[in-house]
Each structure stands twice: as structure tokens, then as C-alpha cells.
Design a protein around this motif. Structure first.
Motif, mmCIF file in Angstrom:
data_model
loop_
_atom_site.group_PDB
_atom_site.id
_atom_site.type_symbol
_atom_site.label_atom_id
_atom_site.label_comp_id
_atom_site.label_asym_id
_atom_site.label_seq_id
_atom_site.Cartn_x
_atom_site.Cartn_y
_atom_site.Cartn_z
ATOM 1 N N LYS A 147 -3.267 -0.268 10.282
ATOM 2 C CA LYS A 147 -2.013 -0.917 10.681
ATOM 3 C C LYS A 147 -1.595 -2.034 9.720
ATOM 4 O O LYS A 147 -0.936 -2.986 10.100
ATOM 5 C CB LYS A 147 -2.100 -1.435 12.110
ATOM 6 C CG LYS A 147 -2.340 -0.338 13.121
ATOM 7 C CD LYS A 147 -2.376 -0.872 14.522
ATOM 8 C CE LYS A 147 -2.643 0.274 15.483
ATOM 9 N NZ LYS A 147 -2.729 -0.168 16.858
ATOM 10 N N LYS A 148 -1.997 -1.908 8.455
ATOM 11 C CA LYS A 148 -1.631 -2.886 7.421
ATOM 12 C C LYS A 148 -0.865 -2.169 6.316
ATOM 13 O O LYS A 148 -1.228 -1.070 5.911
ATOM 14 C CB LYS A 148 -2.878 -3.559 6.860
ATOM 15 C CG LYS A 148 -3.628 -4.386 7.887
ATOM 16 C CD LYS A 148 -4.944 -4.871 7.344
ATOM 17 C CE LYS A 148 -5.688 -5.739 8.321
ATOM 18 N NZ LYS A 148 -6.147 -5.093 9.512
ATOM 19 N N ASN A 149 0.202 -2.808 5.829
ATOM 20 C CA ASN A 149 1.028 -2.216 4.782
ATOM 21 C C ASN A 149 0.818 -2.857 3.420
ATOM 22 O O ASN A 149 1.393 -2.408 2.429
ATOM 23 C CB ASN A 149 2.514 -2.327 5.160
ATOM 24 C CG ASN A 149 2.854 -1.476 6.356
ATOM 25 O OD1 ASN A 149 2.375 -0.359 6.477
ATOM 26 N ND2 ASN A 149 3.666 -2.010 7.244
ATOM 27 N N GLU A 150 0.033 -3.950 3.363
ATOM 28 C CA GLU A 150 -0.219 -4.661 2.115
ATOM 29 C C GLU A 150 -1.704 -4.971 2.006
ATOM 30 O O GLU A 150 -2.441 -4.857 2.982
ATOM 31 C CB GLU A 150 0.518 -5.997 2.060
ATOM 32 C CG GLU A 150 1.986 -5.962 2.272
ATOM 33 C CD GLU A 150 2.578 -7.345 2.118
ATOM 34 O OE1 GLU A 150 3.411 -7.493 1.218
ATOM 35 O OE2 GLU A 150 2.209 -8.257 2.883
ATOM 36 N N GLY A 151 -2.105 -5.420 0.808
ATOM 37 C CA GLY A 151 -3.477 -5.834 0.613
ATOM 38 C C GLY A 151 -3.645 -6.509 -0.732
ATOM 39 O O GLY A 151 -2.820 -6.344 -1.636
ATOM 40 N N TYR A 152 -4.715 -7.276 -0.871
ATOM 41 C CA TYR A 152 -5.064 -7.904 -2.142
ATOM 42 C C TYR A 152 -5.934 -6.928 -2.939
ATOM 43 O O TYR A 152 -6.984 -6.513 -2.463
ATOM 44 C CB TYR A 152 -5.839 -9.201 -1.918
ATOM 45 C CG TYR A 152 -5.023 -10.320 -1.356
ATOM 46 C CD1 TYR A 152 -4.242 -11.120 -2.193
ATOM 47 C CD2 TYR A 152 -5.026 -10.609 -0.001
ATOM 48 C CE1 TYR A 152 -3.489 -12.159 -1.680
ATOM 49 C CE2 TYR A 152 -4.280 -11.637 0.515
ATOM 50 C CZ TYR A 152 -3.510 -12.409 -0.326
ATOM 51 O OH TYR A 152 -2.770 -13.442 0.185
ATOM 52 N N PHE A 153 -5.488 -6.591 -4.149
ATOM 53 C CA PHE A 153 -6.208 -5.640 -4.998
ATOM 54 C C PHE A 153 -7.016 -6.391 -6.056
ATOM 55 O O PHE A 153 -6.486 -7.285 -6.719
ATOM 56 C CB PHE A 153 -5.218 -4.709 -5.703
ATOM 57 C CG PHE A 153 -4.632 -3.653 -4.809
ATOM 58 C CD1 PHE A 153 -5.008 -2.331 -4.959
ATOM 59 C CD2 PHE A 153 -3.704 -3.965 -3.836
ATOM 60 C CE1 PHE A 153 -4.471 -1.345 -4.157
ATOM 61 C CE2 PHE A 153 -3.156 -2.995 -3.030
ATOM 62 C CZ PHE A 153 -3.544 -1.671 -3.184
ATOM 63 N N ILE A 154 -8.282 -5.983 -6.230
ATOM 64 C CA ILE A 154 -9.153 -6.591 -7.235
ATOM 65 C C ILE A 154 -9.879 -5.478 -7.983
ATOM 66 O O ILE A 154 -10.392 -4.538 -7.363
ATOM 67 C CB ILE A 154 -10.190 -7.548 -6.594
ATOM 68 C CG1 ILE A 154 -9.501 -8.737 -5.925
ATOM 69 C CG2 ILE A 154 -11.160 -8.068 -7.643
ATOM 70 C CD1 ILE A 154 -9.354 -8.631 -4.480
ATOM 71 N N LEU A 155 -9.916 -5.587 -9.312
ATOM 72 C CA LEU A 155 -10.632 -4.642 -10.172
ATOM 73 C C LEU A 155 -11.781 -5.382 -10.837
ATOM 74 O O LEU A 155 -11.586 -6.470 -11.381
ATOM 75 C CB LEU A 155 -9.693 -4.085 -11.250
ATOM 76 C CG LEU A 155 -10.350 -3.339 -12.401
ATOM 77 C CD1 LEU A 155 -10.773 -1.952 -11.962
ATOM 78 C CD2 LEU A 155 -9.420 -3.256 -13.580
ATOM 79 N N LEU A 161 0.834 -1.198 0.000
ATOM 80 C CA LEU A 161 0.000 0.000 0.000
ATOM 81 C C LEU A 161 0.871 1.253 0.000
ATOM 82 O O LEU A 161 1.990 1.244 0.513
ATOM 83 C CB LEU A 161 -0.908 0.012 1.233
ATOM 84 C CG LEU A 161 -1.870 -1.164 1.380
ATOM 85 C CD1 LEU A 161 -2.592 -1.084 2.723
ATOM 86 C CD2 LEU A 161 -2.868 -1.176 0.252
ATOM 87 N N ALA A 162 0.350 2.338 -0.551
ATOM 88 C CA ALA A 162 1.079 3.603 -0.569
ATOM 89 C C ALA A 162 1.218 4.182 0.838
ATOM 90 O O ALA A 162 2.185 4.871 1.148
ATOM 91 C CB ALA A 162 0.373 4.609 -1.474
ATOM 92 N N TYR A 163 0.231 3.900 1.673
ATOM 93 C CA TYR A 163 0.272 4.342 3.059
ATOM 94 C C TYR A 163 -0.445 3.289 3.916
ATOM 95 O O TYR A 163 -1.224 2.499 3.413
ATOM 96 C CB TYR A 163 -0.389 5.718 3.239
ATOM 97 C CG TYR A 163 -1.794 5.801 2.717
ATOM 98 C CD1 TYR A 163 -2.889 5.521 3.526
ATOM 99 C CD2 TYR A 163 -2.039 6.157 1.387
ATOM 100 C CE1 TYR A 163 -4.169 5.585 3.042
ATOM 101 C CE2 TYR A 163 -3.322 6.233 0.888
ATOM 102 C CZ TYR A 163 -4.386 5.946 1.731
ATOM 103 O OH TYR A 163 -5.667 6.015 1.236
ATOM 104 N N GLU A 164 -0.168 3.309 5.189
ATOM 105 C CA GLU A 164 -0.719 2.313 6.105
ATOM 106 C C GLU A 164 -2.220 2.530 6.313
ATOM 107 O O GLU A 164 -2.669 3.654 6.523
ATOM 108 C CB GLU A 164 0.010 2.425 7.444
ATOM 109 C CG GLU A 164 -0.231 1.284 8.383
ATOM 110 C CD GLU A 164 0.633 1.394 9.614
ATOM 111 O OE1 GLU A 164 0.130 1.907 10.629
ATOM 112 O OE2 GLU A 164 1.804 0.964 9.564
ATOM 113 N N ILE A 165 -2.987 1.439 6.239
ATOM 114 C CA ILE A 165 -4.425 1.464 6.493
ATOM 115 C C ILE A 165 -4.718 0.437 7.572
ATOM 116 O O ILE A 165 -4.406 -0.741 7.397
ATOM 117 C CB ILE A 165 -5.238 1.128 5.221
ATOM 118 C CG1 ILE A 165 -4.916 2.095 4.094
ATOM 119 C CG2 ILE A 165 -6.727 1.123 5.531
ATOM 120 C CD1 ILE A 165 -5.536 1.713 2.766
#
Length: 94
Positions: A54-62, A48-52
Motif C-alpha cells: 500500500k505504498k507508492n513511493e520509497g527511498y532507493f539505495i544502491l 514505485l512502478a507498482y504499489e508495494i
């Protein structure tokens, strides 16, 4: 019917089966509201560009879809109550 696209980010702590079931749930919400899915694109686990939350990564789906003008509000409401979705956006395409 108008064309829309949605990108949503799922929590990085989930397993692949939960990612697939969440995507299936979103697809079924779209289809139950007489929407038509044009494309589903898994971007995978990204930083991620910034923390959300307290998470720095995520699964992206379009997901690209067509639906009535009132449906994006309903989809937004559903995203807000899904625990695994940490961020989402719905955009009208021209």
C-alpha cells in the motif's frame, strides 16, 4: 571475492535519520563479513512502478560491494528481517 550490487527500497514514511541508520547497518553487515564496499549511491525518494504494501513511493539505495560467494544469502536474510526494507535485490556483477 566477487563483485555484487544491491538495490533496496525503504519505506517512504521514515525520516532521513532512519534512512542513514539503515544504510549504515547494511554497510556494517557487509564489512563484518569481510566484504569491501566500493560505492554507495542514494537515489532518493522515487515513485514505485507498482504499489508495494500500500505504498507508492520509497527511498532507493544502491550499494556496490565485493564479498565471498556465500555472503549474498546472508545479506538477503538480513534484508528480509529489516522492517523498513520493502523490496531488495542482490545481483552478481561481471
Amino acid at each position: 571475492m566477487r563483485k555484487y550490487e544491491t538495490v533496496f527500497v525503504l519505506s517512504p514514511e521514515i525520516i532521513e535519520d532512519q534512512v542513514n541508520s539503515t544504510v549504515d547497518k547494511v554497510k556494517s553487515i557487509i564489512e563484518k563479513s569481510n566484504g569491501k564496499i566500493e560505492n554507495v549511491d542514494f537515489w532518493g525518494k522515487k515513485k514505485l512502478a507498482y504499489e508495494i504494501n500500500k505504498k507508492n513511493e520509497g527511498y532507493f539505495i544502491l550499494i556496490d560491494f565485493c564479498s565471498d560467494e556465500d555472503f549474498p544469502k546472508e545479506l538477503d536474510r538480513n534484508f528480509r528481517i529489516m522492517d523498513l526494507v520493502i523490496r531488495h535485490i542482490i545481483v552478481k556483477k561481471d
